[in-house]
Design a protein around this motif. Structure first.
Motif, PDB file in Angstrom:
ATOM      1  N   LEU A 102       0.819  -1.211   0.000  1.00  0.00           N
ATOM      2  CA  LEU A 102       0.000   0.000   0.000  1.00  0.00           C
ATOM      3  C   LEU A 102       0.853   1.261   0.000  1.00  0.00           C
ATOM      4  CD1 LEU A 102      -2.987  -0.331   2.517  1.00  0.00           C
ATOM      5  CD2 LEU A 102      -3.113   0.003   0.039  1.00  0.00           C
ATOM      6  N   ALA A 103       1.905   1.252   0.799  1.00  0.00           N
ATOM      7  CA  ALA A 103       2.722   2.455   0.991  1.00  0.00           C
ATOM      8  C   ALA A 103       3.306   2.969  -0.314  1.00  0.00           C
ATOM      9  CB  ALA A 103       3.845   2.169   1.987  1.00  0.00           C
ATOM     10  N   TYR A 104       3.632   2.064  -1.226  1.00  0.00           N
ATOM     11  CA  TYR A 104       4.310   2.467  -2.454  1.00  0.00           C
ATOM     12  C   TYR A 104       3.388   2.572  -3.661  1.00  0.00           C
ATOM     13  CZ  TYR A 104       8.708   2.027   0.022  1.00  0.00           C
ATOM     14  OH  TYR A 104       9.739   2.198   0.915  1.00  0.00           O
ATOM     15  N   LEU A 105       2.093   2.344  -3.464  1.00  0.00           N
ATOM     16  CA  LEU A 105       1.158   2.528  -4.567  1.00  0.00           C
ATOM     17  C   LEU A 105       0.923   4.015  -4.826  1.00  0.00           C
ATOM     18  CD1 LEU A 105      -1.660  -0.098  -3.852  1.00  0.00           C
ATOM     19  CD2 LEU A 105       0.100  -0.202  -5.620  1.00  0.00           C
ATOM     20  N   PRO A 106       0.635   4.390  -6.068  1.00  0.00           N
ATOM     21  CA  PRO A 106       0.216   5.769  -6.328  1.00  0.00           C
ATOM     22  C   PRO A 106      -1.018   6.096  -5.500  1.00  0.00           C
ATOM     23  CG  PRO A 106       0.663   4.605  -8.392  1.00  0.00           C
ATOM     24  CD  PRO A 106       0.710   3.580  -7.303  1.00  0.00           C
ATOM     25  N   ARG A 107      -1.139   7.338  -5.088  1.00  0.00           N
ATOM     26  CA  ARG A 107      -2.227   7.747  -4.192  1.00  0.00           C
ATOM     27  C   ARG A 107      -3.603   7.360  -4.742  1.00  0.00           C
ATOM     28  NH1 ARG A 107      -2.983  10.782   0.624  1.00  0.00           N
ATOM     29  NH2 ARG A 107      -5.199  10.566   1.043  1.00  0.00           N
ATOM     30  N   GLU A 128       1.207   5.841   9.252  1.00  0.00           N
ATOM     31  CA  GLU A 128       2.041   4.641   9.236  1.00  0.00           C
ATOM     32  C   GLU A 128       2.651   4.407   7.852  1.00  0.00           C
ATOM     33  OE1 GLU A 128       3.438   0.609  10.385  1.00  0.00           O
ATOM     34  OE2 GLU A 128       3.331   2.647  11.195  1.00  0.00           O
ATOM     35  N   LEU A 129       1.882   4.590   6.800  1.00  0.00           N
ATOM     36  CA  LEU A 129       2.384   4.369   5.438  1.00  0.00           C
ATOM     37  C   LEU A 129       3.478   5.376   5.086  1.00  0.00           C
ATOM     38  CD1 LEU A 129      -0.943   3.620   3.502  1.00  0.00           C
ATOM     39  CD2 LEU A 129       0.686   2.002   4.504  1.00  0.00           C
ATOM     40  N   ALA A 130       3.334   6.607   5.553  1.00  0.00           N
ATOM     41  CA  ALA A 130       4.381   7.608   5.319  1.00  0.00           C
ATOM     42  C   ALA A 130       5.677   7.183   5.998  1.00  0.00           C
ATOM     43  CB  ALA A 130       3.923   8.973   5.841  1.00  0.00           C
ATOM     44  N   GLY A 131       5.571   6.641   7.208  1.00  0.00           N
ATOM     45  CA  GLY A 131       6.758   6.146   7.902  1.00  0.00           C
ATOM     46  C   GLY A 131       7.400   4.978   7.172  1.00  0.00           C
ATOM     47  N   ILE A 132       6.588   4.119   6.573  1.00  0.00           N
ATOM     48  CA  ILE A 132       7.119   2.983   5.813  1.00  0.00           C
ATOM     49  C   ILE A 132       7.888   3.475   4.597  1.00  0.00           C
ATOM     50  CG2 ILE A 132       6.432   1.021   4.362  1.00  0.00           C
ATOM     51  CD1 ILE A 132       4.062   0.646   6.350  1.00  0.00           C
ATOM     52  N   ARG A 133       7.337   4.447   3.892  1.00  0.00           N
ATOM     53  CA  ARG A 133       8.043   4.988   2.719  1.00  0.00           C
ATOM     54  C   ARG A 133       9.368   5.616   3.124  1.00  0.00           C
ATOM     55  NH1 ARG A 133       2.663   6.266   1.391  1.00  0.00           N
ATOM     56  NH2 ARG A 133       2.824   8.346   2.288  1.00  0.00           N
ATOM     57  N   GLN A 134       9.404   6.227   4.286  1.00  0.00           N
ATOM     58  CA  GLN A 134      10.627   6.892   4.743  1.00  0.00           C
ATOM     59  C   GLN A 134      11.717   5.885   5.089  1.00  0.00           C
ATOM     60  OE1 GLN A 134      10.099   9.345   8.241  1.00  0.00           O
ATOM     61  NE2 GLN A 134      11.897  10.580   7.774  1.00  0.00           N
ATOM     62  N   ARG A 135      11.359   4.793   5.779  1.00  0.00           N
ATOM     63  CA  ARG A 135      12.386   3.840   6.194  1.00  0.00           C
ATOM     64  C   ARG A 135      12.570   2.676   5.229  1.00  0.00           C
ATOM     65  NH1 ARG A 135       8.233   3.003  10.180  1.00  0.00           N
ATOM     66  NH2 ARG A 135       7.206   0.976   9.924  1.00  0.00           N
TER      67      ARG A 135
END
Length: 230
Positions: free
Chosen positions: A122-127, A156-163
């Motif tokens: 989910l985190a890396y899918l286009p919005r 949470e998804l923003a944090g996943i994209r960051q790390r």
């Protein structure tokens, strides 16, 4: 076939057949022609391609997943976005603590928001695609750590994209811990995820996170098999 043909074949009223055909049309599984009849739509082609893709992915990843399981000692999953669901396409069980079996099964859908593999995809899918998938979700709080609403999930998804990786801290089943990383295809898009999973009495989340270097290395190798160039 015509609407009348469909109603007769299904043995339902025309209004019911129309609702069914409209639902299939919205999903592009059928297409209405200028003559008012219905034919197969492009959605079926996409579905067959996704099915073939999952078979190819499993074939390419199989040996790498088994090697990862041997090196970590924990259960390894491969999950893929297929249609509107994230499906387990492979699983290599850990022999540790066989008295408690993990609930995951190959071919079964995983919670899209209460799992590490679901969240990392989910985190890396286009919005727009993420919005489409989550529009069907009814959020439930399975455990105290579940991200049970859209706002907390987006944080949470923003944090996943960051790390670059995701965790499941007992978010669906309180005793299950998991870490997951993305798998990318030739276009660089995240299409799957690999995870290392254990029950908490076997390994805490912190212990599982120690396997991240091996997990990332495996994901890079699987991505390379899918044509991705880092």
């Amino acid at each position: 076939m015509s609407l009348s043909d469909a109603a007769e074949l299904l043995d339902v009223h025309k209004s019911t057949a129309l609702r069914i055909l409209q639902t299939l049309e919205a999903a592009r599984f059928v297409r209405k022609t200028g003559a008012g009849t219905y034919v197969f739509g492009s959605g079926l082609i996409e579905l067959s391609e996704l099915t073939l893709g999952s078979m190819d992915l499993r074939q390419h990843a199989g040996g790498l997943l088994r090697d990862l399981q041997r090196r970590t000692g924990h259960t390894v999953h491969l999950a893929q976005l297929i249609g509107d669901e994230i499906i387990y396409v492979d699983k290599v069980d850990s022999p540790a603590f066989q008295a408690v079996q993990l609930p995951s099964r190959v071919g079964h859908a995983v919670s899209i928001y209460a799992s590490a593999v679901g969240k990392v995809i989910l985190a890396y899918l286009p919005r727009q695609e993420r919005d489409r998938l989550l529009s069907h979700v009814v959020f439930e709080r399975y455990t105290p750590t579940t991200f049970a609403d859209r706002d907390s999930l987006e944080v949470e998804l923003a944090g996943i994209r960051q790390r670059g990786w995701a965790v499941d801290n007992g978010e669906h089943d309180s005793y299950v811990m998991c870490v997951a990383v993305p798998v990318r295809d030739s276009r660089g898009q995240t299409v799957a995820a690999i995870s290392v999973t254990a029950i908490e009495v076997v390994a805490t989340l912190a212990k599982l996170e120690e396997n991240l270097p091996l997990l990332f290395a495996t994901a890079r190798d699987v991505s390379a098999e899918m044509g991705h160039s880092a």
